[in-house]
Design an enzyme around this catalytic site. Structure first.
Site, PDB file in Angstrom:
ATOM      1  N   TYR A  83      37.655  53.217  37.353  1.00  0.00           N
ATOM      2  CA  TYR A  83      39.028  52.816  37.926  1.00  0.00           C
ATOM      3  C   TYR A  83      40.091  52.478  37.066  1.00  0.00           C
ATOM      4  O   TYR A  83      41.047  53.045  37.184  1.00  0.00           O
ATOM      5  CB  TYR A  83      38.582  51.345  38.802  1.00  0.00           C
TER       6      TYR A  83
ATOM      7  N   LYS B   7      43.508  54.666  37.126  1.00  0.00           N
ATOM      8  CA  LYS B   7      44.763  53.904  36.949  1.00  0.00           C
ATOM      9  C   LYS B   7      45.676  54.471  35.651  1.00  0.00           C
ATOM     10  O   LYS B   7      46.864  54.462  35.638  1.00  0.00           O
ATOM     11  CB  LYS B   7      44.777  52.515  37.237  1.00  0.00           C
TER      12      LYS B   7
ATOM     13  N   ILE C 117      48.859  44.975  49.432  1.00  0.00           N
ATOM     14  CA  ILE C 117      50.152  45.326  48.850  1.00  0.00           C
ATOM     15  C   ILE C 117      50.969  46.419  49.898  1.00  0.00           C
ATOM     16  O   ILE C 117      52.030  46.299  50.300  1.00  0.00           O
ATOM     17  CB  ILE C 117      49.869  45.889  47.513  1.00  0.00           C
TER      18      ILE C 117
HETATM   19  P1  NAP Z   1      43.554  46.078  49.909  1.00  0.00           P
HETATM   20  O1  NAP Z   1      44.369  44.562  50.406  1.00  0.00           O
HETATM   21  O2  NAP Z   1      42.389  46.095  49.822  1.00  0.00           O
HETATM   22  O3  NAP Z   1      44.466  46.809  51.107  1.00  0.00           O
HETATM   23  C1  NAP Z   1      43.897  48.346  50.977  1.00  0.00           C
HETATM   24  C2  NAP Z   1      44.802  49.000  52.002  1.00  0.00           C
HETATM   25  O4  NAP Z   1      44.400  50.475  51.829  1.00  0.00           O
HETATM   26  C3  NAP Z   1      44.156  48.929  53.310  1.00  0.00           C
HETATM   27  O5  NAP Z   1      45.110  48.892  54.342  1.00  0.00           O
HETATM   28  C4  NAP Z   1      43.137  49.858  53.493  1.00  0.00           C
HETATM   29  O6  NAP Z   1      42.833  50.164  54.938  1.00  0.00           O
HETATM   30  C5  NAP Z   1      43.893  51.023  52.931  1.00  0.00           C
HETATM   31  N1  NAP Z   1      42.635  51.952  52.197  1.00  0.00           N
HETATM   32  C6  NAP Z   1      41.702  51.528  51.551  1.00  0.00           C
HETATM   33  N2  NAP Z   1      40.998  52.944  51.273  1.00  0.00           N
HETATM   34  C7  NAP Z   1      42.117  54.003  51.655  1.00  0.00           C
HETATM   35  C8  NAP Z   1      41.805  55.221  51.544  1.00  0.00           C
HETATM   36  N3  NAP Z   1      40.846  55.733  51.079  1.00  0.00           N
HETATM   37  N4  NAP Z   1      42.822  56.087  52.110  1.00  0.00           N
HETATM   38  C9  NAP Z   1      43.765  55.275  53.087  1.00  0.00           C
HETATM   39  N5  NAP Z   1      43.845  54.037  53.030  1.00  0.00           N
HETATM   40  C10 NAP Z   1      42.930  53.238  52.427  1.00  0.00           C
HETATM   41  O7  NAP Z   1      44.130  46.640  48.480  1.00  0.00           O
HETATM   42  P2  NAP Z   1      45.160  46.030  47.632  1.00  0.00           P
HETATM   43  O8  NAP Z   1      45.048  44.791  46.698  1.00  0.00           O
HETATM   44  O9  NAP Z   1      46.784  45.719  48.242  1.00  0.00           O
HETATM   45  O10 NAP Z   1      45.661  47.270  46.687  1.00  0.00           O
HETATM   46  C11 NAP Z   1      46.666  48.346  47.144  1.00  0.00           C
HETATM   47  C12 NAP Z   1      46.714  49.331  45.757  1.00  0.00           C
HETATM   48  O11 NAP Z   1      47.066  48.246  44.738  1.00  0.00           O
HETATM   49  C13 NAP Z   1      45.565  50.037  45.334  1.00  0.00           C
HETATM   50  O12 NAP Z   1      46.010  51.453  44.607  1.00  0.00           O
HETATM   51  C14 NAP Z   1      44.943  49.052  44.088  1.00  0.00           C
HETATM   52  O13 NAP Z   1      44.021  49.885  43.122  1.00  0.00           O
HETATM   53  C15 NAP Z   1      46.283  48.559  43.607  1.00  0.00           C
HETATM   54  N6  NAP Z   1      46.252  47.387  42.826  1.00  0.00           N
HETATM   55  C16 NAP Z   1      45.964  46.009  43.385  1.00  0.00           C
HETATM   56  C17 NAP Z   1      45.753  44.923  42.483  1.00  0.00           C
HETATM   57  C18 NAP Z   1      45.350  43.700  43.055  1.00  0.00           C
HETATM   58  O14 NAP Z   1      44.939  42.573  42.346  1.00  0.00           O
HETATM   59  N7  NAP Z   1      45.139  43.518  44.451  1.00  0.00           N
HETATM   60  C19 NAP Z   1      45.896  44.998  41.210  1.00  0.00           C
HETATM   61  C20 NAP Z   1      46.195  46.362  40.636  1.00  0.00           C
HETATM   62  C21 NAP Z   1      46.381  47.344  41.578  1.00  0.00           C
HETATM   63  P3  NAP Z   1      41.545  50.626  55.634  1.00  0.00           P
HETATM   64  O15 NAP Z   1      40.447  49.849  55.029  1.00  0.00           O
HETATM   65  O16 NAP Z   1      41.798  50.738  57.222  1.00  0.00           O
HETATM   66  O17 NAP Z   1      41.418  52.181  55.052  1.00  0.00           O
END
Ligand code: NAP
Length: 277
Positions: free
Chosen positions: A182, A186, A44
């Site tokens: 978690y 949130k 995202i």
């Molecule tokens: P993702 O595809 O796993 O990407 C996560 C990104 O954040 C990567 O660039 C990762 O890179 C970086 N990251 C992870 N831990 C970090 C930290 N401690 N500090 C800085 N960067 C960090 O995750 P996503 O699904 O896009 O999720 C993004 C956000 O959306 C999160 O807050 C999650 O809780 C929220 N969310 C996601 C979903 C879903 O269904 N995907 C639903 C609801 C909410 P590195 O590994 O290089 O750090």
């Protein structure tokens, strides 16, 4: 003043900006504004960084791993977008400091902060979470956005107005037992959004929250690859497809833009269906 930003970001923009192959929109709604996006090398956050840059902003991408930062920056610069990057684990004070310093190396202020980085180190119930797990989840998901904003604020204030977007989750409204602590973190982000929105309104800095539903990324693999879970979600919420990172990016661009200048303290669900009344 604006020329300064263009100049400093120019080496990263390269000649491609002047060419038709560039995807940057020089007259875009965010032209010449500066955005810092955490957790933006994948999923995202990456889609948000790309969209803000396509809409004209200069974007600072960041995440924990240098190789991911290098890859994301190379990809977006290759598309002619104005992007720089640095390593920033949002839970580490020295990394947050470096992120702020990187943004200021390339501009004299920051307009937008998108706090997207989030973690869930445990699949399990609330009462199954150790103190260490609680600390990690609350540090990264709740404390880090506030602490980073605290450091960036003086540089946002200089610009006279700004926007902050926090990232929560639909599990804040509809908790999944497997995502115990978690879920709680949130839900706290929803409260953080509303409190910060009030605190920063006098400075003309708006704070809103993106609330994603199930979005196809690495982070949600455990859920979207679970057929039983996905089928029941489809059934209950009449979803026709799974969300993509790009589904979230347009909303963030809107929340940064002047079109949303009268929207503050709002939590907006992007989930194909809203659990709110
Ligand atoms: P993702 O595809 O796993 O990407 C996560 C990104 O954040 C990567 O660039 C990762 O890179 C970086 N990251 C992870 N831990 C970090 C930290 N401690 N500090 C800085 N960067 C960090 O995750 P996503 O699904 O896009 O999720 C993004 C956000 O959306 C999160 O807050 C999650 O809780 C929220 N969310 C996601 C979903 C879903 O269904 N995907 C639903 C609801 C909410 P590195 O590994 O290089 O750090």
């Amino acid at each position: 003043m604006l020329r300064v930003y263009q100049g400093l970001f120019r080496p990263y923009v390269g000649l491609s900006v002047r060419l038709s192959s560039s995807r940057i929109d020089p007259k875009g709604i965010l032209a010449n504004r500066v955005a810092v996006v955490t957790g933006s090398t994948d999923g995202i956050g990456f889609a948000i960084a790309r969209r803000l840059a396509e809409d004209g902003a200069h974007v600072v991408v960041s995440s924990r791993k240098q190789q991911n930062v290098d890859r994301a920056v190379a990809t977006l610069q290759g598309e002619g977008l104005s992007v720089v990057g640095t390593v920033c684990h949002v839970g580490k004070a020295e990394d947050r400091k470096r992120l702020v310093a990187t943004a200021l190396e390339h501009s004299s202020g920051v307009d937008f902060l998108v706090c997207n980085a989030g973690v869930n180190p445990l699949v399990g119930s609330i009462l199954g979470a150790s103190e260490q797990v609680w600390d990690k989840i609350l540090d990264v998901n709740v404390k880090a956005p506030a602490l980073l904003l605290r450091q960036l604020l003086p540089h946002m204030e200089k610009r006279g107005r700004g926007a902050v977007i926090l990232v929560s989750s639909i599990s804040a409204y509809m908790p999944l037992v497997e995502l115990g602590a978690y879920n709680v973190s949130k839900t706290a982000v929803l409260g953080l959004t509303r409190s910060l929105a009030l605190e920063l309104a006098p400075k003309d800095i708006r704070v809103n929250c993106l609330v994603p539903g199930l979005i196809k990324t690495d982070f949600s693999r455990m859920l979207h690859e679970n057929e039983t879970f996905w089928n029941s979600l489809k059934q209950i919420q009449k979803l026709q497809r799974i969300g993509q990172p790009e589904d979230c990016a347009g909303l963030v661009s809107f929340l940064c833009s002047p079109d949303s200048s009268y929207i503050n303290g709002e939590n907006i669900v992007v989930a194909g269906f809203s659990p709110q009344l």
